[in-house]
Design a protein around this motif. Structure first.
Motif, short mmCIF file in Angstrom:
data_model
loop_
_atom_site.label_atom_id
_atom_site.label_comp_id
_atom_site.label_asym_id
_atom_site.label_seq_id
_atom_site.Cartn_x
_atom_site.Cartn_y
_atom_site.Cartn_z
N MET A 75 0.84 -1.20 0.00
CA MET A 75 0.00 0.00 0.00
C MET A 75 0.88 1.25 0.00
SD MET A 75 -3.14 -1.29 0.42
CE MET A 75 -4.28 -0.32 1.38
N PRO A 76 0.34 2.36 -0.53
CA PRO A 76 1.12 3.60 -0.47
C PRO A 76 1.23 4.10 0.97
CG PRO A 76 -1.01 3.96 -1.57
CD PRO A 76 -0.93 2.51 -1.21
N ASP A 77 2.28 4.83 1.24
CA ASP A 77 2.43 5.50 2.52
C ASP A 77 1.74 6.86 2.36
OD1 ASP A 77 3.16 6.88 4.78
OD2 ASP A 77 5.28 6.37 4.66
N LEU A 131 -1.52 -2.20 9.64
CA LEU A 131 -2.06 -1.30 8.63
C LEU A 131 -0.97 -0.38 8.11
CD1 LEU A 131 -5.52 -0.22 10.09
CD2 LEU A 131 -5.07 -1.71 8.15
N PRO A 132 -1.08 0.03 6.85
CA PRO A 132 -0.10 0.98 6.32
C PRO A 132 -0.25 2.33 7.00
CG PRO A 132 -1.91 0.67 4.77
CD PRO A 132 -2.12 -0.31 5.88
N PRO A 135 -3.07 8.88 7.61
CA PRO A 135 -3.63 9.74 8.66
C PRO A 135 -4.91 9.16 9.29
CG PRO A 135 -3.11 11.03 6.71
CD PRO A 135 -2.90 9.59 6.35
N TRP A 136 -5.63 8.35 8.57
CA TRP A 136 -6.90 7.80 9.06
C TRP A 136 -6.75 6.44 9.72
CZ3 TRP A 136 -5.99 9.35 4.04
CH2 TRP A 136 -5.60 8.35 3.17
N ASN A 137 -5.56 5.85 9.69
CA ASN A 137 -5.34 4.56 10.34
C ASN A 137 -4.77 4.75 11.74
OD1 ASN A 137 -6.24 3.07 8.16
ND2 ASN A 137 -4.19 2.74 7.31
N GLU A 138 -5.28 3.98 12.67
CA GLU A 138 -4.78 4.02 14.04
C GLU A 138 -3.35 3.46 14.05
OE1 GLU A 138 -5.66 1.76 18.26
OE2 GLU A 138 -7.24 1.85 16.76
N GLU A 139 -2.46 4.17 14.69
CA GLU A 139 -1.06 3.74 14.78
C GLU A 139 -1.00 2.37 15.45
OE1 GLU A 139 2.83 4.17 13.82
OE2 GLU A 139 1.36 5.75 13.47
N GLY A 140 -0.31 1.44 14.82
CA GLY A 140 -0.11 0.11 15.39
C GLY A 140 -1.25 -0.86 15.16
N ALA A 141 -2.31 -0.44 14.51
CA ALA A 141 -3.46 -1.34 14.27
C ALA A 141 -3.09 -2.41 13.25
CB ALA A 141 -4.66 -0.55 13.79
#
Length: 177
Positions: A75-77, A131-132, A135-141
């Motif tokens: 996935m893109p960063d 998860l990659p 900004p919308w992904n929880e860190e470490g999820a």
């Protein structure tokens, strides 16, 4: 005592694929009998068009299927994307010169077939990856393959609803009537 584990996994996969197929159908159905020009037309305040929605859902499904296999490197960063990256990504929401509705639908069908084959062959729907960065992904999820598929189903259903509104605005046709 009977072992129902394999049957449960097979049933779960069938249920997930059936739900995804249903929403894919609704999305594709919104484009019935349209010309390429109509598929690229903006009919609401949104910049979305029917062909662009299908392109976007195709891209999303392809990326998440790759995530299931490869993890976040597929996935893109998003947190590192430039303005130019986002501008290029915006192209997946519209029909570009030379693109046809038939071509967009054929690519979507190919991605759908590939995803379905992947789901059928996955050794474990619980296998997960972090998860990659976005900004919308929880860190470490982390998301399991199962959770990714649920996300793809939800995304497809949401955009099928958008497509229905766009189509109704275009010529009055509705998916469900």
């Amino acid at each position: 005592m009977t072992d129902t584990t394999n049957t449960t996994v097979v049933d779960e996969r069938a249920d997930l694929l059936e739900a995804l197929a249903k929403h894919r159908h609704f999305l594709r159905f919104t484009t019935r009998d349209l010309t390429d020009e109509q598929a690229g037309a903006r009919t609401t305040a949104s910049a979305l068009c029917l062909g662009g929605l299908i392109k976007h859902v195709t891209s999303v499904e392809r990326a998440w299927a790759a995530f299931i296999v490869e993890g976040p490197s597929a996935m893109p960063d998003f947190s590192a994307m430039t303005e130019a990256d986002f501008a290029k990504r915006a192209d997946e929401f519209r029909m570009l010169p030379g693109e046809t509705l038939a071509g967009v639908l054929a690519e979507y069908e190919e991605v759908a077939r590939s995803t379905d084959e992947l789901v059928a062959k996955l050794p474990d729907l619980s296998a997960s990856h972090p998860l990659p960065r976005a900004p919308w992904n929880e860190e470490g999820a982390r998301w399991s393959a199962r959770r990714v598929l649920l996300h793809v189903i939800a995304e497809t259903a949401q955009h099928a609803g958008h497509a229905d509104i766009i189509r109704e605005s275009l010529d009055g046709a509705k998916t469900m009537s």
